[in-house]
Write an enzyme that holds these catalytic residues in place. Structure first.
Site, PDB file in Angstrom:
ATOM      1  N   GLY A  36       0.823  -1.199   0.000  1.00 20.45           N
ATOM      2  CA  GLY A  36       0.000   0.000   0.000  1.00 20.45           C
ATOM      3  C   GLY A  36       0.854   1.244   0.000  1.00 20.45           C
ATOM      4  O   GLY A  36       2.074   1.175  -0.022  1.00 20.45           O
ATOM      5  N   GLU A  52      -1.447   0.801  -5.639  1.00 18.67           N
ATOM      6  CA  GLU A  52      -0.254   0.556  -4.831  1.00 18.67           C
ATOM      7  C   GLU A  52       0.109  -0.929  -4.773  1.00 18.67           C
ATOM      8  O   GLU A  52       1.270  -1.294  -4.846  1.00 18.67           O
ATOM      9  CB  GLU A  52      -0.434   1.118  -3.419  1.00 18.67           C
ATOM     10  CG  GLU A  52      -0.296   2.621  -3.344  1.00 18.67           C
ATOM     11  CD  GLU A  52       1.145   3.105  -3.433  1.00 18.67           C
ATOM     12  OE1 GLU A  52       2.092   2.305  -3.358  1.00 18.67           O
ATOM     13  OE2 GLU A  52       1.325   4.331  -3.597  1.00 18.67           O
ATOM     14  N   GLU A  56       3.661  -2.330  -6.105  1.00 19.49           N
ATOM     15  CA  GLU A  56       4.596  -2.943  -5.164  1.00 19.49           C
ATOM     16  C   GLU A  56       4.766  -4.440  -5.333  1.00 19.49           C
ATOM     17  O   GLU A  56       5.809  -4.981  -4.999  1.00 19.49           O
ATOM     18  CB  GLU A  56       4.169  -2.638  -3.719  1.00 19.49           C
ATOM     19  CG  GLU A  56       4.313  -1.179  -3.370  1.00 19.49           C
ATOM     20  CD  GLU A  56       4.043  -0.872  -1.911  1.00 19.49           C
ATOM     21  OE1 GLU A  56       4.253   0.279  -1.531  1.00 19.49           O
ATOM     22  OE2 GLU A  56       3.620  -1.776  -1.151  1.00 19.49           O
ATOM     23  N   GLU A 105      11.517  -6.957  -0.895  1.00 13.53           N
ATOM     24  CA  GLU A 105      11.008  -8.334  -0.887  1.00 13.53           C
ATOM     25  C   GLU A 105       9.486  -8.322  -0.807  1.00 13.53           C
ATOM     26  O   GLU A 105       8.897  -7.446  -0.182  1.00 13.53           O
ATOM     27  CB  GLU A 105      11.591  -9.051   0.344  1.00 13.53           C
ATOM     28  CG  GLU A 105      11.122 -10.460   0.566  1.00 13.53           C
ATOM     29  CD  GLU A 105      11.639 -11.061   1.882  1.00 13.53           C
ATOM     30  OE1 GLU A 105      11.450 -12.267   2.050  1.00 13.53           O
ATOM     31  OE2 GLU A 105      12.189 -10.331   2.728  1.00 13.53           O
TER      32      GLU A 105
END
Length: 142
Positions: A36, A52, A56, A105
């Site tokens: 997020g 988001e 990501e 990660e």
């Protein structure tokens, strides 16, 4: 202080035993959060959450109700932050880190461990196990 809205998404694996987390690269040591980030001008909370997660993690998600709302005063940044955490479902895509300068990660983490990183206040431990949500209602723009 500047007001900043942040939208996170709580995503469970198929067996609902793990939560998808991202390890963020910060100014200090890296740290885990739900996928997020900040809501952009003119964007709804839901739109920000979906965007988001895609940025990501590479995953496409459908966002359901609101899991929690929290806030914090981040004095060092001069921000008053409101955190909106939605519950979502993965509907496509593959895990891929598009911004390696921001995300170190993407990993599945067991519920109990993940709860430490999702800003659950003392006294609300175990909330993640309930998976309760309230509706998110977007009123028409006038």
């Amino acid at each position: 202080m500047k007001r900043v809205d942040v939208a996170y998404v709580l995503l469970f694996d198929e067996l609902e035993q793990n939560v998808l987390m991202v390890r963020n690269i910060g100014t200090g040591p890296s740290y885990f959060t739900l996928p997020g980030g900040a809501v952009e001008k003119g964007e709804t909370l839901k739109e920000a959450a979906v965007r988001e997660v895609k940025e990501e993690t590479g995953l496409d998600v459908h966002v359901d109700g609101v899991f929690s709302v929290g806030e914090a005063f981040l004095e060092e940044r001069g921000h008053h932050v409101i955190f909106f955490t939605f519950v979502g479902k993965i509907i496509g895509g593959e895990i891929n880190i598009s911004f390696p300068e921001e995300i170190e990660e993407v990993t599945w983490m067991d519920l109990k461990h993940a709860e430490k990183y999702i800003h659950i206040s003392s006294g609300f431990e175990g909330l993640i196990m309930d998976r309760n949500t309230i509706p998110y209602i977007l009123r028409e723009k006038r």
